[in-house]
Design an enzyme around this catalytic site. Structure first.
Site, PDB file in Angstrom:
ATOM      1  CG  ASN A 182     -22.632  40.176  30.658  1.00 60.72           C
ATOM      2  OD1 ASN A 182     -22.500  41.077  31.494  1.00 60.72           O
ATOM      3  ND2 ASN A 182     -22.787  38.918  30.999  1.00 60.72           N
TER       4      ASN A 182
ATOM      5  CE  LYS B 255     -14.391  51.032  34.252  1.00 62.49           C
ATOM      6  NZ  LYS B 255     -14.867  50.823  32.866  1.00 62.49           N
ATOM      7  N   PRO B 256     -19.372  52.434  33.660  1.00 63.53           N
ATOM      8  CG  PRO B 256     -20.176  53.576  31.776  1.00 63.53           C
ATOM      9  CD  PRO B 256     -19.656  53.789  33.164  1.00 63.53           C
TER      10      PRO B 256
ATOM     11  N   GLY C 243     -17.733  41.492  36.741  1.00 67.04           N
ATOM     12  CA  GLY C 243     -16.802  41.272  35.640  1.00 67.04           C
ATOM     13  C   GLY C 243     -16.090  39.949  35.813  1.00 67.04           C
ATOM     14  CB  SER C 244     -13.165  38.622  34.073  1.00 68.10           C
ATOM     15  OG  SER C 244     -12.214  39.637  34.339  1.00 68.10           O
TER      16      SER C 244
ATOM     17  CD  GLU D  82     -23.417  40.383  41.733  1.00 63.31           C
ATOM     18  OE1 GLU D  82     -24.092  40.376  42.753  1.00 63.31           O
ATOM     19  OE2 GLU D  82     -23.904  40.443  40.600  1.00 63.31           O
ATOM     20  CG  LEU D  83     -15.875  37.611  40.471  1.00 65.88           C
ATOM     21  CD1 LEU D  83     -14.683  37.025  41.196  1.00 65.88           C
ATOM     22  CD2 LEU D  83     -15.538  38.960  39.861  1.00 65.88           C
TER      23      LEU D  83
ATOM     24  CB  CYS E 214     -22.604  35.974  34.730  1.00 64.75           C
ATOM     25  SG  CYS E 214     -24.243  36.440  35.274  1.00 64.75           S
TER      26      CYS E 214
ATOM     27  CD  GLU F  28     -17.230  33.362  32.410  1.00 66.45           C
ATOM     28  OE1 GLU F  28     -16.279  34.140  32.552  1.00 66.45           O
ATOM     29  OE2 GLU F  28     -18.373  33.589  32.854  1.00 66.45           O
TER      30      GLU F  28
HETATM   31  P1  NAD Z   1     -13.812  42.590  32.814  1.00 67.36           P
HETATM   32  O1  NAD Z   1     -13.281  42.034  34.099  1.00 67.36           O
HETATM   33  O2  NAD Z   1     -12.923  42.593  31.628  1.00 67.36           O
HETATM   34  O3  NAD Z   1     -14.293  44.092  33.004  1.00 67.36           O
HETATM   35  C1  NAD Z   1     -15.261  44.451  33.994  1.00 67.36           C
HETATM   36  C2  NAD Z   1     -15.059  45.918  34.356  1.00 67.36           C
HETATM   37  O4  NAD Z   1     -13.813  46.064  35.041  1.00 67.36           O
HETATM   38  C3  NAD Z   1     -15.006  46.872  33.165  1.00 67.36           C
HETATM   39  O5  NAD Z   1     -15.751  48.029  33.481  1.00 67.36           O
HETATM   40  C4  NAD Z   1     -13.509  47.181  33.047  1.00 67.36           C
HETATM   41  O6  NAD Z   1     -13.242  48.440  32.476  1.00 67.36           O
HETATM   42  C5  NAD Z   1     -13.080  47.151  34.501  1.00 67.36           C
HETATM   43  N1  NAD Z   1     -11.651  46.905  34.751  1.00 67.36           N
HETATM   44  C6  NAD Z   1     -10.758  46.228  33.962  1.00 67.36           C
HETATM   45  N2  NAD Z   1      -9.544  46.183  34.580  1.00 67.36           N
HETATM   46  C7  NAD Z   1      -9.669  46.838  35.758  1.00 67.36           C
HETATM   47  C8  NAD Z   1      -8.778  47.117  36.838  1.00 67.36           C
HETATM   48  N3  NAD Z   1      -7.512  46.708  36.837  1.00 67.36           N
HETATM   49  N4  NAD Z   1      -9.269  47.781  37.924  1.00 67.36           N
HETATM   50  C9  NAD Z   1     -10.563  48.174  37.970  1.00 67.36           C
HETATM   51  N5  NAD Z   1     -11.441  47.954  36.979  1.00 67.36           N
HETATM   52  C10 NAD Z   1     -11.009  47.291  35.877  1.00 67.36           C
HETATM   53  O7  NAD Z   1     -15.161  41.771  32.514  1.00 67.36           O
HETATM   54  P2  NAD Z   1     -16.177  41.943  31.284  1.00 67.36           P
HETATM   55  O8  NAD Z   1     -15.570  41.392  30.055  1.00 67.36           O
HETATM   56  O9  NAD Z   1     -16.720  43.331  31.256  1.00 67.36           O
HETATM   57  O10 NAD Z   1     -17.383  41.018  31.742  1.00 67.36           O
HETATM   58  C11 NAD Z   1     -17.422  39.634  31.510  1.00 67.36           C
HETATM   59  C12 NAD Z   1     -17.283  38.875  32.813  1.00 67.36           C
HETATM   60  O11 NAD Z   1     -18.255  39.339  33.752  1.00 67.36           O
HETATM   61  C13 NAD Z   1     -17.560  37.389  32.651  1.00 67.36           C
HETATM   62  O12 NAD Z   1     -16.611  36.654  33.394  1.00 67.36           O
HETATM   63  C14 NAD Z   1     -18.955  37.234  33.277  1.00 67.36           C
HETATM   64  O13 NAD Z   1     -19.224  35.945  33.745  1.00 67.36           O
HETATM   65  C15 NAD Z   1     -18.910  38.236  34.369  1.00 67.36           C
HETATM   66  N6  NAD Z   1     -20.244  38.625  34.804  1.00 67.36           N
HETATM   67  C16 NAD Z   1     -20.682  38.202  36.032  1.00 67.36           C
HETATM   68  C17 NAD Z   1     -21.966  38.512  36.465  1.00 67.36           C
HETATM   69  C18 NAD Z   1     -22.477  38.049  37.795  1.00 67.36           C
HETATM   70  O14 NAD Z   1     -23.536  38.499  38.193  1.00 67.36           O
HETATM   71  N7  NAD Z   1     -21.799  37.143  38.499  1.00 67.36           N
HETATM   72  C19 NAD Z   1     -22.800  39.277  35.648  1.00 67.36           C
HETATM   73  C20 NAD Z   1     -22.325  39.710  34.402  1.00 67.36           C
HETATM   74  C21 NAD Z   1     -21.036  39.373  34.000  1.00 67.36           C
END
Ligand code: NAD
Length: 457
Positions: free
Chosen positions: A133, A156-157, A207-208, A229-230, A263, A360
């Protein structure tokens, strides 16, 4: 080798196909980073900084193309892509200004032939698994200070921002960062899982909650430094003495910027009953003025939803809110394709039985709830498993500070929202994560303190 298809979420068109990593190539990359890290740490800090300065120059020189690449693969409106890249420059400057002091060895005791020192050494090889995002922000928050402090980085992007991630690697290498000191790893969740299985010294994830919890479970027994950071469900309370129009405009932007996919998006609004109707009317008016359309157009404010599966999450929250008696004031449906589109959606008369106020949303949708006063607002703001940010709108500083002191959140805002500063730590309470980035703490987090006990013979 696997293949990764990159689509434009605004048009559903295939942008390109890329070779992706698999478990075997991930292991080779991790070994290369391990071998390269000691020599990188031996490079004088001034030279490591010079590489990051050249990286900054490279980003600035290509800003327009980089913005278009990010907009193409994420659907982020082009002006917001430029804002993100310009914001990155300030973060880089902060890290460059602060890193010398963070890495200086401290003498904390020297008496009677005994000296005690703290040395700040790099963690070693760190993995950064990133979200889509704000790919430049959340990636740069990790790899810029990690590289400055002498770490090698496996980056890893997100599979939804891979072209942007590869551009970062290209610019870092062109700036003098050795190929094996910053290595991009391409692919989805299975590639992230393969990365976390390597011999590594730190894993920095954005991520999530669901993915973060899986990673925490896998790494638990391995004693690897872990930062997560979730997500969030960030609340704001608007007091009866607030300027209604200003608060409505600021919070509509906080809720809908980046199509609500931040986020720290405002995800819940509580408004004092004395100004509730006026606030809701001003908020809905503001949202109705937001222009939705082609993310490449200069006047677009609402872009595409980056991940198609999120449309079903938004629809489910709408259906649940309607079934439980909420009033739909704007939007409420997905829009016809091609691409992933959802109308900016505002609900009033909501409550905490609704998913909309608990989980969320990560999209252009918001609930506005009426409250009787500070006590109820505070209770509702803290009624969440998350704790990323929270805000209060009132001219009364003492009242705002008294309320915000009692809110469980990593960042708190008085008369503002959806704001991140390089000078302040970025962290979450509860299911919003563990660890932090940014500020001087966000440099120190990529080092370990080594304690020296030195006695003269
Ligand atoms: P996601 O959890 O789907 O993916 C994040 C990353 O994890 C991706 O690179 C994905 O390929 C990887 N991934 C997926 N499964 C995995 C596994 N089993 N093992 C290791 N890596 C794996 O999240 P998203 O959709 O990319 O991002 C959205 C989420 O990120 C939202 O919940 C948002 O609030 C959060 N976010 C938090 C912050 C923060 O600073 N707290 C900042 C940006 C986004």
């Amino acid at each position: 080798m696997n293949t990764l298809c990159i689509h434009n979420p605004a048009s559903a068109a295939l942008i390109t196909q890329l070779g992706a990593d698999d478990a075997a190539s991930v292991a080779v990359k991790a070994a290369a980073a391990r071998a390269a890290q000691p020599a990188w740490n031996a490079v004088p800090l001034a030279e490591r900084k010079a590489c990051i300065v050249r990286f900054r120059t490279g980003v600035l020189a290509e800003l327009e193309t980089l913005a278009a690449t990010m907009t193409g693969e994420t659907g982020k409106p082009i002006k917001m892509s430029r804002n993100e890249l310009n914001g990155l420059l300030g973060r880089i400057d902060f890290f460059l200004q602060q890193v010398d002091a963070q890495l200086a060895t401290e003498t904390v005791y020297a008496e009677g032939g005994m000296t005690e020192q703290i040395e700040h050494i790099p963690l070693g090889v760190v993995v950064n698994i990133s979200a889509w995002n704000y790919p430049w922000f959340v990636g740069g928050n990790v790899y810029v200070p990690a590289l400055l402090t002498g770490n090698a980085v496996l980056y890893k992007p997100s599979e939804y921002a891979t072209l942007t991630g590869l551009a970062m690697a290209r610019l870092l290498h062109a700036a003098g960062i050795p190929q094996d000191v910053f290595i991009a790893v391409v692919g989805g969740g299975e590639v992230g899982a393969a990365l976390q299985a390597q011999k590594i010294d730190g894993l920095f994830f954005t991520g999530s909650y669901a993915t973060g919890a899986k990673i925490a479970q896998a790494l638990g027994p391995r004693m690897v430094k872990l930062q997560l950071e979730l997500g969030g469900k960030d609340p704001t309370y608007v007091c009866e003495d607030a300027n209604v129009q200003n608060a409505a405009e600021s919070l509509a932007d906080g809720a809908m910027y980046n199509t609500g996919q931040s986020c720290c998006s405002v995800e819940r609004i509580y408004v004092h009953e004395k100004i509730y109707d006026a606030f809701c009317a001003a908020f809905v008016d503001t949202v109705k003025g937001f222009r939705l359309g082609d993310p490449m157009a200069e006047d677009t404010y609402i872009g595409a939803i980056t991940r198609a599966p999120q449309l079903a999450v938004l629809e489910a929250q709408v259906a649940d809110a309607l079934a439980k008696g909420a009033t739909l004031r704007s939007g409420g449906t997905r829009l016809p394709g091609p691409g992933n589109w959802f109308a900016p959606t505002v609900f009033t008369e909501v409550n905490h039985s609704m998913e909309l106020m608990r989980e969320e949303s990560f999209g252009p949708i918001i609930g506005i709830q009426k409250v009787s006063g500070d006590a109820q607002a505070l209770q509702l703001m803290n009624d969440t498993r998350y704790g990323l940010t929270a805000g209060v709108f009132t001219p009364d500083e003492a009242r705002a500070k008294a309320l915000l002191a009692q809110v469980n959140a990593g960042s708190v805002y008085w008369n503002c929202c959806d704001r991140v500063s390089p000078r302040l730590p970025w962290s979450g309470h509860g299911d919003s994560g563990v660890g932090l980035t940014l500020s001087t703490y966000g440099i120190a987090t990529f080092t370990r303190p080594k304690a020296w006990h030195l006695r003269q013979a």
